[in-house]
Design a protein around this motif. Structure first.
Motif, PDB file in Angstrom:
ATOM      1  N   ARG A 159       4.619  -4.529  11.504  1.00 56.25           N
ATOM      2  CA  ARG A 159       4.791  -5.984  11.488  1.00 56.25           C
ATOM      3  C   ARG A 159       4.166  -6.637  12.720  1.00 56.25           C
ATOM      4  NH1 ARG A 159      10.182  -6.612  11.371  1.00 56.25           N
ATOM      5  NH2 ARG A 159      10.299  -6.845   9.128  1.00 56.25           N
TER       6      ARG A 159
ATOM      7  N   LYS B 280       9.679  -1.513   4.512  1.00 57.74           N
ATOM      8  CA  LYS B 280      10.773  -1.244   3.576  1.00 57.74           C
ATOM      9  C   LYS B 280      11.038  -2.452   2.664  1.00 57.74           C
ATOM     10  CE  LYS B 280      13.721  -0.136   6.900  1.00 57.74           C
ATOM     11  NZ  LYS B 280      12.837  -0.375   8.061  1.00 57.74           N
ATOM     12  N   SER B 281      11.141  -3.624   3.273  1.00 57.49           N
ATOM     13  CA  SER B 281      11.418  -4.824   2.464  1.00 57.49           C
ATOM     14  C   SER B 281      10.254  -5.128   1.527  1.00 57.49           C
ATOM     15  CB  SER B 281      11.667  -6.042   3.348  1.00 57.49           C
ATOM     16  OG  SER B 281      12.625  -5.746   4.307  1.00 57.49           O
ATOM     17  N   ARG B 282       9.051  -4.957   2.048  1.00 57.31           N
ATOM     18  CA  ARG B 282       7.875  -5.220   1.215  1.00 57.31           C
ATOM     19  C   ARG B 282       7.850  -4.282   0.010  1.00 57.31           C
ATOM     20  NH1 ARG B 282       2.795  -7.559   1.930  1.00 57.31           N
ATOM     21  NH2 ARG B 282       3.943  -8.934   3.326  1.00 57.31           N
TER      22      ARG B 282
ATOM     23  N   GLY C 285      10.173  -3.003  10.508  1.00 59.27           N
ATOM     24  CA  GLY C 285       8.749  -3.352  10.389  1.00 59.27           C
ATOM     25  C   GLY C 285       7.864  -2.275   9.811  1.00 59.27           C
TER      26      GLY C 285
ATOM     27  N   LYS D 103       0.854  -1.188   0.000  1.00 60.13           N
ATOM     28  CA  LYS D 103       0.000   0.000   0.000  1.00 60.13           C
ATOM     29  C   LYS D 103       0.892   1.241   0.000  1.00 60.13           C
ATOM     30  CE  LYS D 103      -3.955   2.069   2.270  1.00 60.13           C
ATOM     31  NZ  LYS D 103      -4.797   2.047   1.089  1.00 60.13           N
TER      32      LYS D 103
ATOM     33  N   GLU E 296      -3.478  -8.042   5.054  1.00 56.36           N
ATOM     34  CA  GLU E 296      -2.445  -9.023   5.369  1.00 56.36           C
ATOM     35  C   GLU E 296      -2.972 -10.210   6.157  1.00 56.36           C
ATOM     36  OE1 GLU E 296       0.157  -8.184   3.215  1.00 56.36           O
ATOM     37  OE2 GLU E 296       1.480  -8.695   4.874  1.00 56.36           O
TER      38      GLU E 296
HETATM   39  P1  ADP Z   1      10.963  -3.574   7.204  1.00 57.81           P
HETATM   40  O1  ADP Z   1      11.660  -4.088   5.996  1.00 57.81           O
HETATM   41  O2  ADP Z   1      10.783  -2.086   7.221  1.00 57.81           O
HETATM   42  O3  ADP Z   1      11.543  -4.085   8.509  1.00 57.81           O
HETATM   43  P2  ADP Z   1       8.710  -5.130   6.229  1.00 57.81           P
HETATM   44  O4  ADP Z   1       8.692  -4.669   4.834  1.00 57.81           O
HETATM   45  O5  ADP Z   1       9.178  -6.508   6.505  1.00 57.81           O
HETATM   46  O6  ADP Z   1       9.472  -4.103   7.187  1.00 57.81           O
HETATM   47  O7  ADP Z   1       7.221  -4.933   6.788  1.00 57.81           O
HETATM   48  C1  ADP Z   1       6.690  -5.702   7.835  1.00 57.81           C
HETATM   49  C2  ADP Z   1       5.291  -6.099   7.500  1.00 57.81           C
HETATM   50  O8  ADP Z   1       4.438  -4.958   7.593  1.00 57.81           O
HETATM   51  C3  ADP Z   1       5.113  -6.605   6.078  1.00 57.81           C
HETATM   52  O9  ADP Z   1       5.326  -7.992   6.030  1.00 57.81           O
HETATM   53  C4  ADP Z   1       3.684  -6.242   5.764  1.00 57.81           C
HETATM   54  O10 ADP Z   1       2.833  -7.224   6.317  1.00 57.81           O
HETATM   55  C5  ADP Z   1       3.448  -4.988   6.578  1.00 57.81           C
HETATM   56  N1  ADP Z   1       3.527  -3.691   5.877  1.00 57.81           N
HETATM   57  C6  ADP Z   1       4.118  -2.571   6.371  1.00 57.81           C
HETATM   58  N2  ADP Z   1       3.918  -1.535   5.538  1.00 57.81           N
HETATM   59  C7  ADP Z   1       3.191  -1.989   4.502  1.00 57.81           C
HETATM   60  C8  ADP Z   1       2.638  -1.381   3.310  1.00 57.81           C
HETATM   61  N3  ADP Z   1       2.802  -0.067   3.048  1.00 57.81           N
HETATM   62  N4  ADP Z   1       1.931  -2.158   2.479  1.00 57.81           N
HETATM   63  C9  ADP Z   1       1.743  -3.474   2.735  1.00 57.81           C
HETATM   64  N5  ADP Z   1       2.233  -4.095   3.838  1.00 57.81           N
HETATM   65  C10 ADP Z   1       2.941  -3.376   4.713  1.00 57.81           C
END
Ligand code: ADP
Length: 259
Positions: free
Chosen positions: A214, A38-40, A35, A9, A181
């Protein structure tokens, strides 16, 4: 667009910015607490740009050798094996260095020539310089950690990246993310987000890291699979945050009133 594209999103102009950074192959830095998506986001961008993504989770032992490659013994022979950075440079992938500041300093030295006009990787052990594939892009994440325990990133490294900050989404967006999710209903999602924001605002607790999206997603998944709501919040949100028994008790009491 590809099928199976991960759900992401957008919360601002990050897709537009990244798309332009990618077409100019400017290294990209995602800043923000753990959380926050960023990775997503990178996963989503790699899919929509139809590029292969290689992720390296950096930690204090991650060295340039781990990224570039090494000779390994195979029977009586030593064989060169490319590391993830070399593979990405050769094949034109997006390389994502998650938590780059945690890695050893020689990693920064190795990526410098890749992050400027040279776009070159120097492979010390082979005495070779490799020109990056035109599609190669370097992406890194960094947790600024305004509190204890996080490493800083040197200005000489960070100024090689275009950067964007990631943070906790506005309440309605975060509730939508939780529903998507986990499958929980809108009302439960809204209550979980309210609990998250309540705890985030309790800065006096001095938590190293506060409630991430997360953690809320995890609690929502537990609820959706049938675990009682309050227990889901206790184990999904409160317990991972701290080991201080008094804080745990007060956060459990507080969240019980909200769900
Ligand atoms: P980071 O890499 O910042 O530590 P992640 O990308 O692993 O965090 O995000 C953690 C979880 O939060 C994802 O697995 C997803 O479920 C959710 N999430 C957070 N932001 C978003 C977003 N903008 N859209 C969809 N899912 C998100």
């Amino acid at each position: 667009m590809e099928p199976n594209i991960p759900y992401y999103k957008p919360l601002g102009k990050e897709i537009e910015v990244f798309t332009h950074a990618y077409s100019n192959k400017i290294p990209f830095l995602l800043k923000g607490p753990t959380g926050t998506g960023k990775s997503r986001f990178i996963d989503y961008m790699a899919h929509s740009l139809d590029r292969k993504l290689i992720t390296v989770a950096c930690h204090e032992e991650t060295s340039a050798t781990d990224l570039i490659g090494r000779y390994i013994l195979k029977g009586a022979e030593t064989v060169w094996t490319d590391g993830p950075l070399t593979t990405a440079v050769k094949e034109g992938c997006i390389l994502y260095l998650d938590e780059i500041a945690e890695a050893r300093p020689d990693v920064m030295v190795a990526i410098h020539p890749l992050t400027d006009h040279r776009r070159e990787l120097y492979i010390d052990k082979l005495g070779q310089s490799l020109k990056a594939h035109p599609d190669f892009m370097l992406v890194a994440s960094f947790n600024p950690g305004y509190q204890r325990g996080f490493k800083e990133m040197k200005p000489s490294t960070r100024q090689r990246f275009t950067a964007m900050g990631f943070s906790y989404p506005p309440p309605q967006d975060e509730a939508d993310i939780l529903s998507n999710e986990s499958g929980v209903d809108a009302d439960t999602a809204k209550k979980l987000v309210a609990i998250g924001n309540k705890i985030r605002n309790l800065t006096e607790l001095g938590l190293t890291e506060t409630v991430s999206t997360r953690l809320l997603v995890d609690a929502a998944k537990l609820i959706h699979s049938g675990l009682p709501k309050r227990l889901s919040v206790h184990v999904g949100v409160v317990e991972p945050l701290t080991d201080d028994p008094d804080i745990i008790t007060s956060l459990k009491d507080l969240s019980d009133l909200m769900i």
